[in-house]
Write a protein that holds these residues in place. Structure first.
Motif, PDB file in Angstrom:
ATOM      1  N   VAL A 113      -0.198   5.196  -1.051  1.00  0.00           N
ATOM      2  CA  VAL A 113      -0.130   6.325  -0.123  1.00  0.00           C
ATOM      3  C   VAL A 113       0.731   7.446  -0.697  1.00  0.00           C
ATOM      4  O   VAL A 113       0.385   8.635  -0.615  1.00  0.00           O
ATOM      5  CB  VAL A 113       0.423   5.858   1.233  1.00  0.00           C
ATOM      6  CG1 VAL A 113       0.641   7.059   2.162  1.00  0.00           C
ATOM      7  CG2 VAL A 113      -0.516   4.855   1.877  1.00  0.00           C
ATOM      8  N   LEU A 114       1.852   7.079  -1.313  1.00  0.00           N
ATOM      9  CA  LEU A 114       2.749   8.084  -1.884  1.00  0.00           C
ATOM     10  C   LEU A 114       2.080   8.837  -3.029  1.00  0.00           C
ATOM     11  O   LEU A 114       2.217  10.055  -3.151  1.00  0.00           O
ATOM     12  CB  LEU A 114       4.043   7.422  -2.362  1.00  0.00           C
ATOM     13  CG  LEU A 114       4.950   6.865  -1.253  1.00  0.00           C
ATOM     14  CD1 LEU A 114       6.153   6.163  -1.843  1.00  0.00           C
ATOM     15  CD2 LEU A 114       5.386   7.970  -0.301  1.00  0.00           C
ATOM     16  N   PHE A 115       1.364   8.093  -3.901  1.00  0.00           N
ATOM     17  CA  PHE A 115       0.673   8.757  -5.004  1.00  0.00           C
ATOM     18  C   PHE A 115      -0.475   9.637  -4.511  1.00  0.00           C
ATOM     19  O   PHE A 115      -0.813  10.634  -5.142  1.00  0.00           O
ATOM     20  CB  PHE A 115       0.140   7.714  -5.997  1.00  0.00           C
ATOM     21  CG  PHE A 115       1.187   7.188  -6.942  1.00  0.00           C
ATOM     22  CD1 PHE A 115       1.802   8.042  -7.842  1.00  0.00           C
ATOM     23  CD2 PHE A 115       1.552   5.856  -6.928  1.00  0.00           C
ATOM     24  CE1 PHE A 115       2.767   7.578  -8.720  1.00  0.00           C
ATOM     25  CE2 PHE A 115       2.525   5.370  -7.794  1.00  0.00           C
ATOM     26  CZ  PHE A 115       3.141   6.235  -8.693  1.00  0.00           C
ATOM     27  N   SER A 116      -1.086   9.255  -3.387  1.00  0.00           N
ATOM     28  CA  SER A 116      -2.199  10.045  -2.844  1.00  0.00           C
ATOM     29  C   SER A 116      -1.728  11.242  -2.043  1.00  0.00           C
ATOM     30  O   SER A 116      -2.520  12.151  -1.769  1.00  0.00           O
ATOM     31  CB  SER A 116      -3.081   9.161  -1.949  1.00  0.00           C
ATOM     32  OG  SER A 116      -3.557   8.046  -2.647  1.00  0.00           O
ATOM     33  N   LEU A 117      -0.461  11.246  -1.671  1.00  0.00           N
ATOM     34  CA  LEU A 117       0.047  12.279  -0.772  1.00  0.00           C
ATOM     35  C   LEU A 117      -0.132  13.702  -1.301  1.00  0.00           C
ATOM     36  O   LEU A 117      -0.575  14.581  -0.543  1.00  0.00           O
ATOM     37  CB  LEU A 117       1.518  12.010  -0.462  1.00  0.00           C
ATOM     38  CG  LEU A 117       2.106  12.755   0.747  1.00  0.00           C
ATOM     39  CD1 LEU A 117       1.309  12.433   2.002  1.00  0.00           C
ATOM     40  CD2 LEU A 117       3.570  12.384   0.930  1.00  0.00           C
ATOM     41  N   PRO A 118       0.166  14.000  -2.580  1.00  0.00           N
ATOM     42  CA  PRO A 118      -0.048  15.385  -3.059  1.00  0.00           C
ATOM     43  C   PRO A 118      -1.497  15.848  -2.925  1.00  0.00           C
ATOM     44  O   PRO A 118      -1.759  16.972  -2.495  1.00  0.00           O
ATOM     45  CB  PRO A 118       0.386  15.315  -4.524  1.00  0.00           C
ATOM     46  CG  PRO A 118       1.337  14.180  -4.582  1.00  0.00           C
ATOM     47  CD  PRO A 118       0.824  13.165  -3.605  1.00  0.00           C
ATOM     48  N   ARG A 135       0.812  -1.213   0.000  1.00  0.00           N
ATOM     49  CA  ARG A 135       0.000   0.000   0.000  1.00  0.00           C
ATOM     50  C   ARG A 135       0.847   1.265   0.000  1.00  0.00           C
ATOM     51  O   ARG A 135       0.310   2.359  -0.168  1.00  0.00           O
ATOM     52  CB  ARG A 135      -0.921   0.025   1.221  1.00  0.00           C
ATOM     53  CG  ARG A 135      -1.968  -1.079   1.211  1.00  0.00           C
ATOM     54  CD  ARG A 135      -2.920  -0.920   2.373  1.00  0.00           C
ATOM     55  NE  ARG A 135      -3.966  -1.934   2.337  1.00  0.00           N
ATOM     56  CZ  ARG A 135      -4.962  -2.010   3.221  1.00  0.00           C
ATOM     57  NH1 ARG A 135      -5.011  -1.127   4.226  1.00  0.00           N
ATOM     58  NH2 ARG A 135      -5.878  -2.953   3.131  1.00  0.00           N
ATOM     59  N   LEU A 136       2.140   1.127   0.199  1.00  0.00           N
ATOM     60  CA  LEU A 136       3.005   2.300   0.256  1.00  0.00           C
ATOM     61  C   LEU A 136       2.969   3.121  -1.028  1.00  0.00           C
ATOM     62  O   LEU A 136       2.856   4.360  -0.958  1.00  0.00           O
ATOM     63  CB  LEU A 136       4.436   1.873   0.576  1.00  0.00           C
ATOM     64  CG  LEU A 136       5.444   3.008   0.767  1.00  0.00           C
ATOM     65  CD1 LEU A 136       5.001   3.936   1.896  1.00  0.00           C
ATOM     66  CD2 LEU A 136       6.838   2.456   1.047  1.00  0.00           C
ATOM     67  N   PRO A 137       3.046   2.501  -2.228  1.00  0.00           N
ATOM     68  CA  PRO A 137       2.935   3.319  -3.454  1.00  0.00           C
ATOM     69  C   PRO A 137       1.614   4.071  -3.553  1.00  0.00           C
ATOM     70  O   PRO A 137       1.565   5.216  -4.022  1.00  0.00           O
ATOM     71  CB  PRO A 137       3.085   2.287  -4.583  1.00  0.00           C
ATOM     72  CG  PRO A 137       3.813   1.150  -3.960  1.00  0.00           C
ATOM     73  CD  PRO A 137       3.345   1.097  -2.538  1.00  0.00           C
TER      74      PRO A 137
END
Length: 278
Positions: free
Chosen positions: A7-12, A3-5
């Motif tokens: 979360v990273l893509f959703s971060l912005p 799920r880390l990718p």
């Protein structure tokens, strides 16, 4: 770890939401616990602004005016959006008509209200020379009707585009099957098209609710809440509290209440529209 990718893509998007939506909302809640004019030193008063708000007859009058505005504007917005989308579907002038309907939303709000005021003023408006214009500058019902018509004129094109986009997503094979089974145009519309338009209807209801509960600009520019408070919606009541009476803490409390009412109405309407699907 998988799920880390995500979360990273959703971060912005999450950061943007937090900075421009969540943080200002929390700040408004903080302001609503102050007695503050914008110039003086803020004085914490707890929930006093909310108590004063609930005891203020002007607030309840503004809420009633807003509900009347919503009861007039929302059914017309949703019904006309669906009706015009169905009527224009497949017509040779479809794109031209939709462009004309969408055009008012591109006109600046100040220019649009100035044009309406020049055209529809009962005493000296351009159309008053040829048509009987109701005295909307003196009678409350007609003033509210004028604000409703102006709001529909501004936003109907958007509603038609939303309904039309959903309408074009309906498979033609379903309509052809209905016609083969003996259904007429009205039966196909009622039993095939309208049930499949439910997502568009839900979206338009939510958008229309937000427009109704947060309406302000048309009232400010056309009627200034008059005559005799007949068009003083919650948005204009908020403006009076904050920028005419300089009660910014009280105005922040009104803002919180308007947001909560908007979320409550939108959620209730979505639940009602989805009830038949469960």
């Amino acid at each position: 770890m998988r799920r880390l990718p995500l979360v990273l893509f959703s971060l912005p998007a999450l950061l943007t939401l937090g900075v421009f939506v969540l943080y200002p909302f929390l700040d408004v809640i903080r302001f609503s616990t102050w007695e503050w004019s914008g110039l003086s030193e803020p004085k914490p008063v707890g929930l006093k602004n909310y108590r004063d708000l609930l005891l203020d007859p002007a607030f309840w009058g503004s809420l009633w005016v807003t509900l009347k505005f919503m009861l007039l504007a929302l059914p017309l917005f949703v019904g006309l959006s669906l009706g015009l989308a169905v009527a224009l579907e497949g017509a040779p002038y479809e794109r031209f008509a939709k462009s004309l309907l969408f055009l008012p939303g591109l006109v600046t709000l100040g220019g649009a209200t100035l044009s309406w005021y020049t055209l529809f003023t009962p005493e000296y408006g351009a159309l008053a020379q040829f048509l009987p214009i109701p005295p909307w500058d003196r009678e409350g019902f007609w003033a509210l009707a004028m604000v409703v018509l102006f709001t529909l004129w501004r936003h109907l094109g958007y509603g038609v585009l939303v309904a039309s986009a959903r309408l074009k997503a309906i498979p033609k094979t379903l309509l052809e099957a209905a016609y083969v089974d003996g259904a007429g145009p009205w039966e196909a519309l009622r039993y095939v098209v309208l049930p499949l338009m439910r997502p568009a209807v839900a979206f338009l209801v939510v958008v229309g609710t937000i427009l109704s509960l947060q309406s302000y600009a048309a009232v400010f520019l056309l009627t200034r809440g008059g005559p005799y408070g007949a068009t003083r919606v919650l948005g204009y009541y908020l403006y009076e509290a904050g920028f005419e009476n300089f009660r910014l803490g009280y105005a922040a409390a009104v803002t919180v209440v308007i947001l909560l009412l908007t979320l409550l109405f939108a959620y209730a309407q979505l639940r009602l529209l989805r009830y038949g699907e469960e």
